[in-house]
Design a protein around this motif. Structure first.
Motif, PDB file in Angstrom:
ATOM      1  N   UNK A   3       0.818  -1.203   0.000  1.00 28.49           N
ATOM      2  CA  UNK A   3       0.000   0.000   0.000  1.00 28.49           C
ATOM      3  C   UNK A   3       0.858   1.263   0.000  1.00 28.49           C
ATOM      4  N   UNK A   4       0.416   2.226  -0.790  1.00 29.04           N
ATOM      5  CA  UNK A   4       1.046   3.537  -0.799  1.00 29.04           C
ATOM      6  C   UNK A   4      -0.041   4.594  -0.683  1.00 29.04           C
ATOM      7  N   UNK A   5       0.389   5.816  -0.410  1.00 35.83           N
ATOM      8  CA  UNK A   5      -0.545   6.934  -0.307  1.00 35.83           C
ATOM      9  C   UNK A   5      -0.249   7.923  -1.428  1.00 35.83           C
ATOM     10  N   UNK A   6      -1.301   8.341  -2.116  1.00 33.62           N
ATOM     11  CA  UNK A   6      -1.198   9.410  -3.093  1.00 33.62           C
ATOM     12  C   UNK A   6      -1.812  10.677  -2.533  1.00 33.62           C
ATOM     13  N   UNK A   7      -1.190  11.802  -2.847  1.00 36.26           N
ATOM     14  CA  UNK A   7      -1.672  13.101  -2.371  1.00 36.26           C
ATOM     15  C   UNK A   7      -1.948  14.008  -3.563  1.00 36.26           C
ATOM     16  N   UNK A  17      -4.972   9.559  -0.252  1.00 33.93           N
ATOM     17  CA  UNK A  17      -5.689   8.301  -0.380  1.00 33.93           C
ATOM     18  C   UNK A  17      -4.753   7.110  -0.322  1.00 33.93           C
ATOM     19  N   UNK A  18      -5.177   6.065   0.372  1.00 30.26           N
ATOM     20  CA  UNK A  18      -4.434   4.809   0.423  1.00 30.26           C
ATOM     21  C   UNK A  18      -4.815   4.004  -0.815  1.00 30.26           C
ATOM     22  N   UNK A  19      -3.809   3.594  -1.582  1.00 34.07           N
ATOM     23  CA  UNK A  19      -4.041   2.941  -2.871  1.00 34.07           C
ATOM     24  C   UNK A  19      -3.314   1.603  -2.898  1.00 34.07           C
ATOM     25  N   UNK A  20      -4.020   0.562  -3.362  1.00 34.80           N
ATOM     26  CA  UNK A  20      -3.377  -0.747  -3.451  1.00 34.80           C
ATOM     27  C   UNK A  20      -2.752  -0.945  -4.830  1.00 34.80           C
ATOM     28  N   UNK A  48      -1.795  12.747   5.203  1.00 33.31           N
ATOM     29  CA  UNK A  48      -1.113  11.456   5.052  1.00 33.31           C
ATOM     30  C   UNK A  48      -1.245  10.638   6.327  1.00 33.31           C
ATOM     31  N   UNK A  49      -1.021  11.273   7.468  1.00 43.77           N
ATOM     32  CA  UNK A  49      -1.094  10.559   8.747  1.00 43.77           C
ATOM     33  C   UNK A  49      -2.488  10.016   9.010  1.00 43.77           C
ATOM     34  N   UNK A  50      -3.501  10.823   8.730  1.00 45.75           N
ATOM     35  CA  UNK A  50      -4.867  10.387   8.985  1.00 45.75           C
ATOM     36  C   UNK A  50      -5.302   9.287   8.021  1.00 45.75           C
ATOM     37  N   UNK A  51      -4.970   9.451   6.749  1.00 45.39           N
ATOM     38  CA  UNK A  51      -5.373   8.445   5.765  1.00 45.39           C
ATOM     39  C   UNK A  51      -4.704   7.107   6.030  1.00 45.39           C
ATOM     40  N   UNK A  52      -3.479   7.152   6.525  1.00 49.19           N
ATOM     41  CA  UNK A  52      -2.712   5.921   6.703  1.00 49.19           C
ATOM     42  C   UNK A  52      -3.003   5.148   7.972  1.00 49.19           C
ATOM     43  N   UNK A  53      -3.842   5.700   8.841  1.00 53.13           N
ATOM     44  CA  UNK A  53      -4.138   5.013  10.095  1.00 53.13           C
ATOM     45  C   UNK A  53      -4.770   3.644   9.838  1.00 53.13           C
ATOM     46  N   UNK A  54      -4.201   2.627  10.473  1.00 52.84           N
ATOM     47  CA  UNK A  54      -4.725   1.280  10.320  1.00 52.84           C
ATOM     48  C   UNK A  54      -4.201   0.542   9.102  1.00 52.84           C
TER      49      UNK A  54
END
Length: 313
Positions: A3-7, A17-20, A48-54
Protein backbone atom coordinates in the motif's frame (compact mmCIF):
# COMPACT_ATOMS: atom_id res chain seq x y z
CA UNK A 1 5.52 -3.00 -2.58
CA UNK A 2 2.06 -3.02 -1.03
CA UNK A 3 0.00 0.00 0.00
CA UNK A 4 1.05 3.54 -0.80
CA UNK A 5 -0.54 6.93 -0.31
CA UNK A 6 -1.20 9.41 -3.09
CA UNK A 7 -1.67 13.10 -2.37
CA UNK A 8 -3.52 15.53 -4.63
CA UNK A 9 -3.02 19.23 -3.84
CA UNK A 10 -6.07 21.17 -5.01
CA UNK A 11 -6.95 24.82 -4.81
CA UNK A 12 -9.51 24.28 -2.05
CA UNK A 13 -8.62 20.89 -0.56
CA UNK A 14 -5.76 18.44 -0.18
CA UNK A 15 -6.72 14.79 -0.58
CA UNK A 16 -4.66 11.81 0.57
CA UNK A 17 -5.69 8.30 -0.38
CA UNK A 18 -4.43 4.81 0.42
CA UNK A 19 -4.04 2.94 -2.87
CA UNK A 20 -3.38 -0.75 -3.45
CA UNK A 21 -1.43 -2.39 -6.28
CA UNK A 22 -4.56 -2.61 -8.45
CA UNK A 23 -5.22 1.13 -8.26
CA UNK A 24 -8.09 0.83 -5.80
CA UNK A 25 -8.50 3.62 -3.24
CA UNK A 26 -9.04 2.01 0.15
CA UNK A 27 -9.21 5.06 2.41
CA UNK A 28 -9.10 8.81 1.96
CA UNK A 29 -8.71 11.87 4.10
CA UNK A 30 -9.15 15.47 2.97
CA UNK A 31 -8.22 18.75 4.59
CA UNK A 32 -8.78 22.34 3.45
CA UNK A 33 -5.91 23.86 1.49
CA UNK A 34 -4.24 26.47 3.72
CA UNK A 35 -3.31 29.90 2.33
CA UNK A 36 0.43 29.69 3.08
CA UNK A 37 3.18 27.45 1.67
CA UNK A 38 4.18 26.33 5.17
CA UNK A 39 0.58 25.56 6.01
CA UNK A 40 0.25 23.39 2.91
CA UNK A 41 3.20 21.25 4.02
CA UNK A 42 1.55 20.85 7.41
CA UNK A 43 -1.75 19.91 5.76
CA UNK A 44 -0.10 17.32 3.50
CA UNK A 45 1.51 15.64 6.50
CA UNK A 46 -1.72 15.69 8.47
CA UNK A 47 -3.71 14.19 5.58
CA UNK A 48 -1.11 11.46 5.05
CA UNK A 49 -1.09 10.56 8.75
CA UNK A 50 -4.87 10.39 8.98
CA UNK A 51 -5.37 8.45 5.77
CA UNK A 52 -2.71 5.92 6.70
CA UNK A 53 -4.14 5.01 10.09
CA UNK A 54 -4.72 1.28 10.32
CA UNK A 55 -2.72 0.54 7.18
CA UNK A 56 0.85 -0.58 6.57
CA UNK A 57 2.03 2.20 4.27
CA UNK A 58 5.23 1.81 2.27
CA UNK A 59 5.65 5.19 0.52
CA UNK A 60 3.95 8.48 -0.37
CA UNK A 61 3.51 10.14 -3.76
CA UNK A 62 2.61 13.83 -4.02
CA UNK A 63 1.16 15.45 -7.15
CA UNK A 64 2.07 19.14 -7.26
CA UNK A 65 1.07 21.70 -9.88
CA UNK A 66 4.32 23.17 -11.13
CA UNK A 67 7.83 22.31 -12.21
CA UNK A 68 9.35 19.41 -10.26
CA UNK A 69 13.07 18.67 -10.57
CA UNK A 70 14.54 15.56 -12.17
CA UNK A 71 15.11 13.93 -8.77
CA UNK A 72 11.37 14.21 -8.01
CA UNK A 73 12.19 15.99 -4.78
CA UNK A 74 12.01 19.76 -5.22
CA UNK A 75 9.21 21.93 -6.56
CA UNK A 76 11.20 24.40 -8.64
CA UNK A 77 8.25 26.66 -9.34
CA UNK A 78 4.54 26.44 -8.51
CA UNK A 79 2.34 29.06 -10.19
CA UNK A 80 -0.47 28.95 -7.62
CA UNK A 81 1.61 28.43 -4.47
CA UNK A 82 4.55 30.55 -3.42
CA UNK A 83 6.96 27.62 -3.79
CA UNK A 84 10.33 28.42 -5.33
CA UNK A 85 12.89 25.59 -5.05
CA UNK A 86 10.76 24.09 -2.29
CA UNK A 87 12.39 20.89 -0.87
CA UNK A 88 9.00 19.21 -0.50
CA UNK A 89 10.27 15.62 -0.47
CA UNK A 90 12.68 16.23 2.43
CA UNK A 91 10.17 18.22 4.47
CA UNK A 92 7.41 15.62 4.20
CA UNK A 93 9.74 12.63 4.67
CA UNK A 94 11.05 14.09 7.91
CA UNK A 95 7.52 14.49 9.22
CA UNK A 96 5.84 11.26 8.11
CA UNK A 97 8.79 8.87 8.30
CA UNK A 98 8.16 7.33 4.87
CA UNK A 99 9.85 7.54 1.45
CA UNK A 100 8.30 10.35 -0.60
CA UNK A 101 8.16 10.96 -4.35
CA UNK A 102 7.07 14.37 -5.68
CA UNK A 103 5.66 14.51 -9.21
CA UNK A 104 4.01 17.09 -11.41
CA UNK A 105 0.26 16.67 -11.00
CA UNK A 106 -0.45 16.29 -14.73
CA UNK A 107 2.28 13.63 -14.99
CA UNK A 108 0.73 11.82 -12.04
CA UNK A 109 -2.72 11.92 -13.64
CA UNK A 110 -1.31 10.69 -16.94
CA UNK A 111 0.39 7.79 -15.20
CA UNK A 112 -2.81 6.91 -13.35
CA UNK A 113 -4.76 6.77 -16.62
CA UNK A 114 -2.04 4.76 -18.33
CA UNK A 115 -1.85 2.19 -15.53
CA UNK A 116 -5.45 1.88 -14.43
CA UNK A 117 -7.66 3.86 -16.82
CA UNK A 118 -8.08 4.53 -20.51
CA UNK A 119 -4.43 3.83 -21.31
CA UNK A 120 -4.44 0.18 -20.33
CA UNK A 121 -3.15 -1.96 -23.20
CA UNK A 122 -1.12 0.87 -24.72
CA UNK A 123 2.65 1.31 -24.53
CA UNK A 124 2.78 4.81 -26.03
CA UNK A 125 0.26 7.31 -24.70
CA UNK A 126 0.02 11.08 -24.63
CA UNK A 127 -2.38 12.58 -22.09
CA UNK A 128 -3.78 16.09 -22.07
CA UNK A 129 -5.93 17.62 -19.37
CA UNK A 130 -8.40 20.26 -20.50
CA UNK A 131 -9.13 22.05 -17.26
CA UNK A 132 -8.73 25.66 -16.24
CA UNK A 133 -5.47 25.42 -18.16
CA UNK A 134 -3.97 22.67 -20.31
CA UNK A 135 -1.58 20.08 -18.88
CA UNK A 136 -0.18 16.82 -20.11
CA UNK A 137 1.95 13.75 -19.69
CA UNK A 138 4.09 11.55 -21.92
CA UNK A 139 4.33 7.76 -21.64
CA UNK A 140 6.54 6.21 -24.30
CA UNK A 141 7.70 2.60 -24.17
CA UNK A 142 5.75 2.08 -20.92
CA UNK A 143 7.80 4.78 -19.17
CA UNK A 144 6.84 8.24 -17.96
CA UNK A 145 9.05 10.65 -19.86
CA UNK A 146 9.92 13.71 -17.81
CA UNK A 147 12.85 15.15 -19.77
CA UNK A 148 16.40 15.80 -18.60
CA UNK A 149 15.39 18.42 -16.06
CA UNK A 150 12.04 16.93 -15.08
CA UNK A 151 9.79 19.57 -16.63
CA UNK A 152 8.69 18.04 -19.96
CA UNK A 153 5.09 17.88 -21.22
CA UNK A 154 4.10 21.47 -20.41
CA UNK A 155 1.94 21.29 -23.50
CA UNK A 156 -0.26 24.19 -22.51
CA UNK A 157 2.62 26.59 -23.07
CA UNK A 158 3.49 25.55 -26.59
CA UNK A 159 2.99 28.70 -28.63
CA UNK A 160 0.41 28.05 -31.32
CA UNK A 161 -0.30 31.67 -32.32
CA UNK A 162 2.70 34.01 -32.71
CA UNK A 163 2.01 37.22 -30.80
CA UNK A 164 -1.37 35.75 -29.78
CA UNK A 165 -3.33 36.10 -26.56
CA UNK A 166 -1.36 36.92 -23.44
CA UNK A 167 -0.93 33.89 -21.18
CA UNK A 168 -0.56 33.81 -17.42
CA UNK A 169 2.95 32.42 -17.92
CA UNK A 170 3.99 35.75 -19.47
CA UNK A 171 4.20 34.50 -23.04
CA UNK A 172 1.73 35.03 -25.87
CA UNK A 173 -0.27 32.61 -27.99
CA UNK A 174 0.05 29.57 -25.71
CA UNK A 175 -2.09 26.56 -26.59
CA UNK A 176 -4.02 26.72 -23.32
CA UNK A 177 -5.31 30.17 -24.25
CA UNK A 178 -7.24 28.47 -27.08
CA UNK A 179 -7.99 24.99 -25.69
CA UNK A 180 -8.96 25.06 -22.01
CA UNK A 181 -11.84 25.78 -19.69
CA UNK A 182 -10.94 29.46 -19.66
CA UNK A 183 -10.93 29.54 -23.45
CA UNK A 184 -14.34 27.88 -23.57
CA UNK A 185 -15.86 30.56 -21.35
CA UNK A 186 -14.24 33.30 -23.43
CA UNK A 187 -15.64 31.85 -26.66
CA UNK A 188 -19.10 31.59 -25.14
CA UNK A 189 -19.10 35.15 -23.80
CA UNK A 190 -17.88 36.58 -27.10
CA UNK A 191 -20.48 34.69 -29.12
CA UNK A 192 -23.29 35.48 -26.69
CA UNK A 193 -22.44 39.17 -26.95
CA UNK A 194 -22.37 39.04 -30.75
CA UNK A 195 -25.56 36.99 -31.25
CA UNK A 196 -27.64 36.98 -28.06
CA UNK A 197 -30.62 35.61 -29.99
CA UNK A 198 -28.66 32.35 -30.41
CA UNK A 199 -27.71 32.17 -26.75
CA UNK A 200 -31.04 32.37 -24.99
CA UNK A 201 -30.54 29.23 -22.92
CA UNK A 202 -26.94 30.11 -22.12
CA UNK A 203 -27.75 33.63 -20.97
CA UNK A 204 -30.71 32.45 -18.91
CA UNK A 205 -28.43 30.23 -16.82
CA UNK A 206 -26.32 33.16 -15.67
CA UNK A 207 -27.33 36.71 -14.82
CA UNK A 208 -28.60 37.42 -18.32
CA UNK A 209 -25.37 39.07 -19.50
CA UNK A 210 -22.43 37.57 -21.43
CA UNK A 211 -20.14 38.53 -18.55
CA UNK A 212 -22.17 36.33 -16.22
CA UNK A 213 -21.56 33.17 -18.24
CA UNK A 214 -19.51 30.52 -16.41
CA UNK A 215 -18.11 27.19 -17.52
CA UNK A 216 -20.92 25.18 -15.94
CA UNK A 217 -23.43 27.29 -17.84
CA UNK A 218 -21.78 26.53 -21.18
CA UNK A 219 -21.91 22.79 -20.49
CA UNK A 220 -25.54 22.84 -19.36
CA UNK A 221 -26.62 25.02 -22.27
CA UNK A 222 -24.80 22.83 -24.80
CA UNK A 223 -26.58 19.75 -23.46
CA UNK A 224 -29.86 21.66 -23.91
CA UNK A 225 -29.02 22.42 -27.54
CA UNK A 226 -28.03 26.09 -27.21
CA UNK A 227 -26.33 27.02 -30.54
CA UNK A 228 -23.77 29.39 -29.04
CA UNK A 229 -22.73 26.92 -26.35
CA UNK A 230 -22.36 24.10 -28.88
CA UNK A 231 -20.36 26.33 -31.22
CA UNK A 232 -18.08 27.32 -28.33
CA UNK A 233 -17.30 23.67 -27.65
CA UNK A 234 -16.57 23.16 -31.33
CA UNK A 235 -14.13 26.07 -31.34
CA UNK A 236 -12.29 24.67 -28.33
CA UNK A 237 -12.26 21.23 -29.99
CA UNK A 238 -10.85 22.67 -33.21
CA UNK A 239 -7.83 24.01 -31.34
CA UNK A 240 -7.47 20.90 -29.18
CA UNK A 241 -7.56 18.54 -32.16
CA UNK A 242 -5.08 20.62 -34.16
CA UNK A 243 -2.70 20.52 -31.20
CA UNK A 244 -3.02 16.74 -30.93
CA UNK A 245 -2.11 16.48 -34.60
CA UNK A 246 1.11 18.36 -33.86
CA UNK A 247 1.83 16.10 -30.90
CA UNK A 248 1.29 13.07 -33.15
CA UNK A 249 4.08 14.37 -35.38
CA UNK A 250 6.35 14.58 -32.35
CA UNK A 251 5.53 11.39 -30.44
CA UNK A 252 3.46 9.10 -32.71
CA UNK A 253 1.49 7.52 -29.83
CA UNK A 254 -1.11 4.81 -30.23
CA UNK A 255 -3.56 6.79 -28.10
CA UNK A 256 -4.31 10.26 -26.83
CA UNK A 257 -6.20 10.40 -23.55
CA UNK A 258 -8.22 13.55 -22.95
CA UNK A 259 -9.01 14.36 -19.32
CA UNK A 260 -9.81 17.39 -17.21
CA UNK A 261 -13.12 19.06 -16.46
CA UNK A 262 -13.91 19.96 -20.06
CA UNK A 263 -13.69 16.30 -21.08
CA UNK A 264 -16.53 15.47 -18.67
CA UNK A 265 -18.88 16.47 -21.48
CA UNK A 266 -17.92 13.27 -23.31
CA UNK A 267 -18.73 13.04 -27.01
CA UNK A 268 -19.96 16.64 -27.07
CA UNK A 269 -16.29 17.64 -27.06
CA UNK A 270 -14.49 14.41 -27.98
CA UNK A 271 -16.20 13.87 -31.33
CA UNK A 272 -15.23 17.32 -32.69
CA UNK A 273 -11.72 16.90 -31.25
CA UNK A 274 -11.35 13.68 -33.25
CA UNK A 275 -12.60 15.40 -36.40
CA UNK A 276 -10.17 18.27 -35.95
CA UNK A 277 -7.33 15.83 -35.24
CA UNK A 278 -8.02 13.98 -38.49
CA UNK A 279 -8.33 17.28 -40.36
CA UNK A 280 -4.92 18.55 -39.28
CA UNK A 281 -2.91 15.32 -39.09
CA UNK A 282 -0.11 15.53 -41.65
CA UNK A 283 -0.37 12.65 -44.10
CA UNK A 284 -3.55 11.60 -42.39
CA UNK A 285 -4.91 9.77 -45.42
CA UNK A 286 -1.89 7.48 -45.55
CA UNK A 287 -0.89 6.76 -41.95
CA UNK A 288 -2.44 5.01 -38.94
CA UNK A 289 -4.41 7.28 -36.63
CA UNK A 290 -3.96 7.33 -32.87
CA UNK A 291 -7.12 6.76 -30.88
CA UNK A 292 -8.54 9.76 -29.03
CA UNK A 293 -9.98 8.41 -25.80
CA UNK A 294 -11.83 9.87 -22.83
CA UNK A 295 -10.06 9.64 -19.50
CA UNK A 296 -11.71 7.16 -17.14
CA UNK A 297 -10.50 7.99 -13.63
CA UNK A 298 -11.81 11.54 -13.36
CA UNK A 299 -10.38 13.58 -10.50
CA UNK A 300 -8.95 10.42 -8.91
CA UNK A 301 -6.30 10.02 -11.62
CA UNK A 302 -3.68 12.24 -10.00
CA UNK A 303 -4.00 10.68 -6.57
CA UNK A 304 -3.89 7.11 -7.92
CA UNK A 305 -1.03 7.94 -10.29
CA UNK A 306 1.05 9.60 -7.57
CA UNK A 307 0.56 6.62 -5.28
CA UNK A 308 1.63 4.20 -8.02
CA UNK A 309 4.71 6.25 -8.90
CA UNK A 310 5.69 6.18 -5.22
CA UNK A 311 5.30 2.39 -5.29
CA UNK A 312 7.77 2.17 -8.14
CA UNK A 313 10.30 4.37 -6.37
Amino acid sequence: MGLTIGVDIGGTKIAAGVVDEEGNILDTHTVPTPPTPEGIVDAICAAVSEAGKGHQIEAVGIGAAGYVDDKRATVLFAPNIDWRHEPLKDKVEQRVGLPVVVENDANAAAWGEYRFGAGQGHEDVICITLGTGLGGGIIIGNKLRRGRFGVAAEFGHIRVVPDGLLCGCGSQGCWEQYASGRALVRYARQRAAATPENAEVLLSLGDGTPEGVQGKHVSEAARAGDPVAIDSFRELARWAGAGLADLASLFDPSAFIVGGGVSDEGELVLDPIRKSFRRWLIGGSYRPHAQVLAAQLGNKAGLVGAADLARQG
